[in-house]
Write a protein that holds these residues in place. Structure first.
Motif, PDB file in Angstrom:
ATOM      1  N   PRO A 196     -75.354  70.607  11.657  1.00  0.00           N
ATOM      2  CA  PRO A 196     -75.866  70.339  12.639  1.00  0.00           C
ATOM      3  C   PRO A 196     -74.975  69.861  13.936  1.00  0.00           C
ATOM      4  O   PRO A 196     -75.947  70.734  15.356  1.00  0.00           O
ATOM      5  CB  PRO A 196     -76.679  68.971  12.578  1.00  0.00           C
ATOM      6  N   PHE A 197     -74.037  69.139  13.607  1.00  0.00           N
ATOM      7  CA  PHE A 197     -72.735  68.942  15.175  1.00  0.00           C
ATOM      8  C   PHE A 197     -71.483  69.290  14.824  1.00  0.00           C
ATOM      9  O   PHE A 197     -71.276  69.671  13.618  1.00  0.00           O
ATOM     10  CB  PHE A 197     -72.971  67.581  14.967  1.00  0.00           C
ATOM     11  N   VAL A 198     -70.843  70.167  16.069  1.00  0.00           N
ATOM     12  CA  VAL A 198     -69.382  70.492  16.030  1.00  0.00           C
ATOM     13  C   VAL A 198     -69.183  69.249  17.057  1.00  0.00           C
ATOM     14  O   VAL A 198     -69.125  69.220  18.189  1.00  0.00           O
ATOM     15  CB  VAL A 198     -69.593  71.478  16.584  1.00  0.00           C
ATOM     16  N   ILE A 199     -67.673  68.786  16.645  1.00  0.00           N
ATOM     17  CA  ILE A 199     -66.673  67.498  17.320  1.00  0.00           C
ATOM     18  C   ILE A 199     -65.824  68.809  18.169  1.00  0.00           C
ATOM     19  O   ILE A 199     -65.341  69.622  18.322  1.00  0.00           O
ATOM     20  CB  ILE A 199     -66.242  66.888  16.948  1.00  0.00           C
ATOM     21  N   ASP A 200     -65.677  67.928  19.415  1.00  0.00           N
ATOM     22  CA  ASP A 200     -64.503  68.628  20.346  1.00  0.00           C
ATOM     23  C   ASP A 200     -63.591  67.495  20.566  1.00  0.00           C
ATOM     24  O   ASP A 200     -62.919  66.833  21.160  1.00  0.00           O
ATOM     25  CB  ASP A 200     -65.176  69.167  21.617  1.00  0.00           C
ATOM     26  N   PHE A 201     -61.700  68.242  18.813  1.00  0.00           N
ATOM     27  CA  PHE A 201     -60.887  66.933  18.542  1.00  0.00           C
ATOM     28  C   PHE A 201     -60.417  67.050  19.937  1.00  0.00           C
ATOM     29  O   PHE A 201     -59.637  66.406  20.555  1.00  0.00           O
ATOM     30  CB  PHE A 201     -60.789  67.411  18.222  1.00  0.00           C
ATOM     31  N   TYR A 202     -60.518  68.339  21.212  1.00  0.00           N
ATOM     32  CA  TYR A 202     -59.546  68.254  22.253  1.00  0.00           C
ATOM     33  C   TYR A 202     -59.844  67.913  23.565  1.00  0.00           C
ATOM     34  O   TYR A 202     -59.265  67.067  24.160  1.00  0.00           O
ATOM     35  CB  TYR A 202     -59.119  69.657  22.507  1.00  0.00           C
ATOM     36  N   TYR A 203     -61.388  67.136  23.626  1.00  0.00           N
ATOM     37  CA  TYR A 203     -61.633  65.609  24.595  1.00  0.00           C
ATOM     38  C   TYR A 203     -60.623  65.161  23.480  1.00  0.00           C
ATOM     39  O   TYR A 203     -60.194  64.442  24.422  1.00  0.00           O
ATOM     40  CB  TYR A 203     -63.437  66.270  23.622  1.00  0.00           C
ATOM     41  N   HIS A 204     -61.080  64.769  22.257  1.00  0.00           N
ATOM     42  CA  HIS A 204     -60.065  63.117  21.840  1.00  0.00           C
ATOM     43  C   HIS A 204     -58.412  63.613  22.784  1.00  0.00           C
ATOM     44  O   HIS A 204     -57.886  62.259  23.650  1.00  0.00           O
ATOM     45  CB  HIS A 204     -60.014  62.868  20.905  1.00  0.00           C
ATOM     46  N   SER A 205     -57.803  64.050  22.443  1.00  0.00           N
ATOM     47  CA  SER A 205     -56.763  64.194  23.009  1.00  0.00           C
ATOM     48  C   SER A 205     -56.329  64.106  24.834  1.00  0.00           C
ATOM     49  O   SER A 205     -55.167  64.054  25.595  1.00  0.00           O
ATOM     50  CB  SER A 205     -55.769  65.956  23.144  1.00  0.00           C
ATOM     51  N   HIS A 206     -57.990  64.785  25.274  1.00  0.00           N
ATOM     52  CA  HIS A 206     -58.176  64.435  26.671  1.00  0.00           C
ATOM     53  C   HIS A 206     -57.802  63.455  27.612  1.00  0.00           C
ATOM     54  O   HIS A 206     -57.411  62.843  28.490  1.00  0.00           O
ATOM     55  CB  HIS A 206     -59.347  65.632  27.226  1.00  0.00           C
ATOM     56  N   ILE A 207     -58.931  61.736  26.392  1.00  0.00           N
ATOM     57  CA  ILE A 207     -59.430  60.951  26.825  1.00  0.00           C
ATOM     58  C   ILE A 207     -58.229  59.987  26.261  1.00  0.00           C
ATOM     59  O   ILE A 207     -58.431  58.388  26.720  1.00  0.00           O
ATOM     60  CB  ILE A 207     -60.304  60.864  26.930  1.00  0.00           C
ATOM     61  N   GLU A 208     -56.903  60.569  25.348  1.00  0.00           N
ATOM     62  CA  GLU A 208     -56.726  59.000  24.596  1.00  0.00           C
ATOM     63  C   GLU A 208     -55.302  59.081  25.138  1.00  0.00           C
ATOM     64  O   GLU A 208     -54.774  57.335  25.141  1.00  0.00           O
ATOM     65  CB  GLU A 208     -55.875  59.708  24.012  1.00  0.00           C
ATOM     66  N   TYR A 209     -55.251  58.424  26.511  1.00  0.00           N
ATOM     67  CA  TYR A 209     -54.117  57.742  27.694  1.00  0.00           C
ATOM     68  C   TYR A 209     -54.668  57.236  27.429  1.00  0.00           C
ATOM     69  O   TYR A 209     -55.203  56.558  27.730  1.00  0.00           O
ATOM     70  CB  TYR A 209     -54.386  58.903  29.051  1.00  0.00           C
ATOM     71  N   ARG A 210     -53.419  55.852  27.286  1.00  0.00           N
ATOM     72  CA  ARG A 210     -53.155  54.577  26.495  1.00  0.00           C
ATOM     73  C   ARG A 210     -54.220  54.230  26.441  1.00  0.00           C
ATOM     74  O   ARG A 210     -54.422  53.203  26.348  1.00  0.00           O
ATOM     75  CB  ARG A 210     -53.314  54.093  28.002  1.00  0.00           C
ATOM     76  N   TRP A 211     -54.587  54.682  25.116  1.00  0.00           N
ATOM     77  CA  TRP A 211     -55.354  53.923  24.369  1.00  0.00           C
ATOM     78  C   TRP A 211     -54.924  52.971  23.212  1.00  0.00           C
ATOM     79  O   TRP A 211     -53.724  53.134  22.653  1.00  0.00           O
ATOM     80  CB  TRP A 211     -55.949  55.436  23.390  1.00  0.00           C
ATOM     81  N   GLY A 212     -55.266  51.897  23.288  1.00  0.00           N
ATOM     82  CA  GLY A 212     -54.946  50.434  22.552  1.00  0.00           C
ATOM     83  C   GLY A 212     -54.523  50.772  21.509  1.00  0.00           C
ATOM     84  O   GLY A 212     -53.849  50.017  20.931  1.00  0.00           O
ATOM     85  N   GLY A 213     -55.564  51.128  21.225  1.00  0.00           N
ATOM     86  CA  GLY A 213     -56.025  51.449  19.239  1.00  0.00           C
ATOM     87  C   GLY A 213     -55.345  50.189  18.611  1.00  0.00           C
ATOM     88  O   GLY A 213     -56.441  49.120  18.714  1.00  0.00           O
ATOM     89  N   GLU A 214     -54.728  50.206  17.182  1.00  0.00           N
ATOM     90  CA  GLU A 214     -55.019  48.353  16.434  1.00  0.00           C
ATOM     91  C   GLU A 214     -54.907  47.309  16.908  1.00  0.00           C
ATOM     92  O   GLU A 214     -55.331  46.204  17.603  1.00  0.00           O
ATOM     93  CB  GLU A 214     -54.009  48.860  15.340  1.00  0.00           C
TER      94      GLU A 214
END
Length: 1049
Positions: A852-870
């Motif tokens: 039903p769905f397809v995810i845009d992984f490049y969107y994640h690389s687009h917004i991941e700047y300074r993501w703090g993670g754990e």
């Protein structure tokens, strides 16, 4: 109050006792005399609306009163007025001390928690260096360019730049900006910043390796201003060295690009621009994409030439630059110029306005939030002086010099910072162009000798305009160049001049206070200062000794400096606080010694130039003594002049630009990721095959974070290895996924069939219009009902495929499945799903067998700047555990982690009692104090919290669709309620059209937005033709869409 010491002792006694206004003893001081009630007069006329600028006038009126009884009454009321001011001052000082103590405790607690999370002991290394030398955080040391520490190394670096074709964006929104004949001083928005950004654009465009510089500002087509401010583009003349002429091309150079936004045909002050920021961002995004493609065709080999940096000037442009940086995934720079927190502190100290009145007048809280966001996003913050860092930027939650040094020490050791980031503070003083300046060598007793290069010429007209004020025009001129603003402290200068008889006998005073036609036409603040100056001139009988011309042009300013130098005069800047002091550099370049305030930038300027004296701006006698010392001491004057001319090259534009470009070179290059392809020549750039994955393949554990940290279903597990190993892991994962997306291993991985009869994917590219359903309901059932109503309103267009739909929501993808099932919808009814408040982007697939769905992984690389993670997740869990219901019998946690609703780039939390939840601004403060950068959003009427990357949001996801797929923002219609989640403001405004459904989500205003830093009314676009309201009925919605021009009526 000179000669009335009894009043001072009287006030001190009152302050020591501190009686309240309702104290019975107060009646003893204000006696009832017949029908006149001093008490009533005090309450009604003084307490209700006092103005300390009126005290002197009141004192004169009291002295002129003949009746002793009335005179005593006036004096007593005046004493009460002064007592009231002093009491307020003490109260404000106490409140300021409490705020500073609270801020210090919060910062120390945040610092301790951050250090505890970063468990490795770096006590020696963490002692750090000075605040000014900051490193980029979050980047591997090996990935940064080496620092350039010498002139020779810089020259080598400059030679290496010759082959580059850099594209730089500067943004300065407010004021009137043009290349020539700048109207500096016309209003408070058109000042030194305007001149700075224009000259910076010119200077950068003249540097080797820089192909084009765009200065983006507002297009103003108002009859109240010159027609040139309405021109879309203006080319700036630049001085290109002959060595670099071969690098010039069709679109090279420096340009002012004016973007239309805000009220048409109206010039408005900067405080009223906030509701229109998103409209500017969309317009600027459109320009940058078109120009990047055009430059790519010219010098990029067919590939877009993206900006190497986007540089915002002031808070409004910083806010815009942050959004553009996120939309394009390019580095951002920031120059604050004047900072909101510092201004707020100064206004509170004055005691004239309450905090609410200050915010209402200056929109100060919106400005401060914009500056905090700019700190979250900026790679580099460019400051003029060290004072700006140590005394102004440290007031912000997002910058802590001590924690910064700890982070920098860890980076030098190549140790993980656990998701913490801090912008680099770079001290780069503004530059100046000196090639056209010839220092004045003559004096008023003899004409300047001409030569072949610089023949003599008639005296400029501005000289005559100034000298007509003077009885003796040959005396040295004390020159002050500032707009009539209280903080410029011009009145203290006039008092110092008027009360120092030797100074009056030796020198004249020239005050260049902007331009004016009539005093009554000036703003109240400016007219008040000017009237005070005129009264002081009259009081000290300074006629024939002080010049204050009404008009001057920008091109006259160099001639004014020359006149002052010709008379062997002195330039003075007596401002209470001067962020930098560009006029001091200009004066020094013309051979003028300086007297300047010791507060702010002049300290750093004096340290370099050593061409004058620093004074306390509050000390009138100190100002007079310094001026007299320079005017009367010929040897000291000559020495200061010589030092200034010898050292002025340190403030040249080439020096500024070399330092500027070296800082940019130290940033990790970023640009839209899908443009980065090893076999781009063999692939269709419009094809989504290299960025879209079947949702079913998530089970293959190929979810990843570009931080190099492996991601689980509820968050990122911290990698304990070095950042270098993380970078290697990141490279391997990215390479594997990109190979997989291009068909490697097709026998074991399913891919989307782009040659199917369904047409080119994604389908939203084929739509004439895109309708975005972004209504923030509390329940899925309510959302489904509203969606059916909207579908019904456009059923015809929906069936024929001219309209596509996007669901934009705080829901997770699992909840969207439930929404589709319970509402009777098919995934194919929507072209895309923006979920988790904008941290995830899915598309519906054209073929059912693909899922039903397809995810845009490049969107994640687009917004991941300074993501703090754990590191971010741990802090959020710790914060959530501290939110409890203290009134409950058993300790009950209000906020709990929702692992099943979280994703790699969204940490979700559920809230049991929204009424007890701290304001969202408090959560943002907690994150910023610990150097964690994230976008905290209160959703679903406060029952859920989503924390996503700082550059992610639902509105940014729409801009991504434009950048990635070319879906025009002007062809989008966004449906929202009367209120919504705390990211609601981003969905209004912009180039897209908005339909507000009446009565929908109205309760969220009081529940979620009541405790925001600023009211929604400060940022809501009013009277916008792109925003309409409609009842939640299909026929009314249809009528509203026709009103917006979506359909023909």
């Amino acid at each position: 109050m000179a000669g009335n010491d009894w009043i001072n002792s009287y006030l001190e006694a009152i302050l020591d006792v501190g009686p309240g206004l309702d104290d019975k003893k107060s009646s003893l001081l204000l006696r009832e005399r017949g029908r006149f009630s001093p008490t009533r007069y005090f309450v009604e006329e003084v307490v209700s609306g006092f103005d300390e600028t009126d005290l002197y006038r009141s004192w004169v009126r009291a002295q002129a009163t003949r009746s002793p009884q009335e005179r005593n009454t006036r004096l007593e009321n005046m004493c009460w007025r002064i007592w009231n001011l002093a009491r307020q001052k003490k109260q404000l000082e106490g409140e300021l001390a409490q705020r500073n103590a609270k801020r210090r405790l919060e910062r120390e607690r945040g610092r301790r928690e951050a250090v505890a999370d970063m468990s490795e002991d770096l006590s020696e290394g963490e002692k750090g260096d000075t605040v000014g030398d900051l490193s980029a955080h979050g980047d591997s040391v090996r990935s940064r360019l080496p620092r350039i520490n010498s002139v020779d190394a810089m020259d080598v670096w400059v030679n290496q730049q010759k082959g580059k074709k850099l594209y730089i964006i500067l943004i300065s929104l407010h004021g009137l900006i043009r290349g020539d004949n700048m109207e500096l001083g016309r209003d408070s928005d058109t000042g030194g910043q305007v001149k700075y950004v224009v000259e910076l654009a010119r200077a950068l465009a003249s540097m080797p390796g820089v192909y084009r510089v765009d200065l983006l500002t507002r297009q103003v087509s108002s009859p109240d201003v010159d027609w040139g401010y309405g021109e879309p583009t203006e080319m700036l003349t630049t001085r290109n060295p002959e060595d670099f002429l071969d690098e010039m091309g069709e679109s090279s150079g420096a340009y002012i690009v004016r973007i239309p936004f805000g009220p048409k045909d109206k010039y408005i002050p900067k405080e009223l621009l906030w509701p229109h920021i998103h409209e500017f961002v969309d317009g600027a995004l459109n320009h940058i994409i078109r120009m990047s493609k055009s430059l790519g065709e010219q010098v990029g080999g067919g590939k877009p030439v993206w900006p190497v940096a986007i540089h915002g000037h002031y808070a409004d442009a910083g806010d815009s630059a942050a959004l553009l940086s996120g939309a394009l995934n390019v580095p951002m720079l920031l120059t604050g110029h004047s900072l909101g927190r510092d201004k707020l502190e100064q206004l509170l100290k004055q005691g004239r306005l309450s905090r609410d009145e200050i915010n209402s007048t200056y929109k100060i809280m919106r400005r401060i939030e914009a500056e905090e966001l700019s700190l979250d996003v900026s790679e580099i913050v460019i400051t003029s002086t060290r004072q700006e860092i140590e005394e102004q930027w440290r007031l912000y939650d997002g910058f802590d010099p001590i924690l910064e040094r700890k982070l920098r020490a860890r980076i030098r050791r190549n140790v993980s910072c656990y998701g913490r980031f801090m912008p680099r503070m770079a001290i780069i003083p503004p530059g100046m162009e000196f090639h056209h300046i010839v220092p004045q060598d003559g004096d008023m007793d003899g004409e300047i000798e001409g030569n072949e290069d610089h023949p003599t010429s008639p005296d400029p007209s501005i000289w005559t305009e100034i000298m007509r004020f003077f009885t003796n025009s040959r005396k040295p001129m004390i020159l002050a160049l500032a707009r009539p603003d209280p903080k410029k402290n011009i009145t203290t200068l006039v008092k110092a001049f008027g009360e120092c008889r030797p100074l009056r006998e030796l020198a004249n005073l020239t005050l260049i206070m902007g331009n004016r036609d009539g005093i009554d036409e000036m703003s109240s603040t400016s007219s008040s200062v000017l009237l005070s100056v005129l009264k002081l001139i009259d009081k000290y009988d300074l006629y024939g000794q002080v010049a204050y011309p009404k008009h001057h042009k920008q091109c006259d300013v160099p001639d004014i400096y020359r006149l002052a130098a010709k008379t062997k005069g002195v330039f003075i800047n007596p401002a209470f606080i001067e962020p930098f002091g560009l006029t001091l550099i200009e004066a020094a370049a013309h051979g003028l010694p300086m007297v300047a305030t010791k507060n702010g930038g002049p300290v750093d300027i004096h340290r370099v130039l050593d061409n004058g004296l620093l004074v306390d701006p509050h000390d009138q006698q100190s100002i007079a003594d310094a001026l007299l010392k320079l005017v009367s001491g010929k040897q000291l004057w000559a020495k200061c002049r010589q030092n200034g001319l010898k050292n002025i090259h340190h403030f040249s534009w080439p020096e500024h630009c070399r330092a500027y470009l070296s800082k940019i070179a130290g940033c990790k290059p970023r640009h839209p990721q899908w443009q980065k392809s090893d076999d781009a020549d063999n692939s269709d750039t419009d094809s989504p095959g290299d960025s879209l994955r079947d949702i079913q393949d998530l089970s293959l554990n190929l979810r990843f974070s570009l931080d190099g940290e492996r991601a689980g279903g509820s968050g990122n597990d911290s990698s304990q290895g070095s950042e270098g190993n993380a970078a290697d892991k990141k490279s391997k994962i990215e390479t594997a996924v990109m190979q997989w997306s291009r068909g490697v291993g097709k026998d074991t991985r399913k891919t989307v069939d782009h040659n199917s009869s369904s047409g080119k994917f994604p389908s939203l590219r084929r739509r004439k219009q895109i309708f975005v359903i972004a209504v923030d309901f509390d329940t899925i059932a309510s959302l489904a009902e509203a969606t059916r109503t909207i579908f019904e309103a456009v059923e015809k267009e929906r069936v024929d495929g001219s309209i596509g739909f996007i669901l934009s929501t705080s829901l997770a993808i699992s909840e969207i499945r439930s929404f589709l099932a319970s509402g009777g919808f098919s995934p194919s009814d929507f072209d895309a799903f923006i979920c988790n408040s904008g941290s995830d982007l899915y598309y519906s697939t054209p073929n059912p067998e693909d899922g039903p769905f397809v995810i845009d992984f490049y969107y994640h690389s687009h917004i991941e700047y300074r993501w703090g993670g754990e590191g971010l997740r741990k802090t959020l869990v710790r914060w959530s555990s501290s939110i409890i219901d203290k009134k409950a019998e058993d300790v009950e946690r209000i906020v709990s982690s929702a692992e099943q609703l979280s994703s790699d780039y969204c940490y979700a939390f559920t809230v049991k009692k929204p009424g007890l939840l701290p304001p969202v601004k408090e959560l943002r403060k907690v994150l910023r104090i610990q150097a964690l950068r994230g976008h905290a959003i209160y959703c679903q009427n406060g029952t859920r919290i989503n924390v996503i990357p700082v550059l992610a949001s639902r509105s940014q996801a729409l801009r991504y669709l434009y950048v990635r797929w070319g879906v025009e923002l002007a062809n989008m219609v966004v449906f929202v309620g009367e209120c919504g989640d705390t990211d609601y403001e981003g969905l209004l405004g912009g180039l897209h059209k908005s339909v507000i459904l009446k009565g929908v989500c109205s309760s969220a205003c009081s529940q979620v937005h009541a405790n925001q830093s600023y009211p929604l009314s400060d940022i809501m676009p009013s009277d916008s033709p792109n925003v309409v309201q409609a009842p939640e009925e299909s026929s009314e919605i249809r009528s509203s869409l026709e009103q917006l021009g979506c359909f023909k009526s």
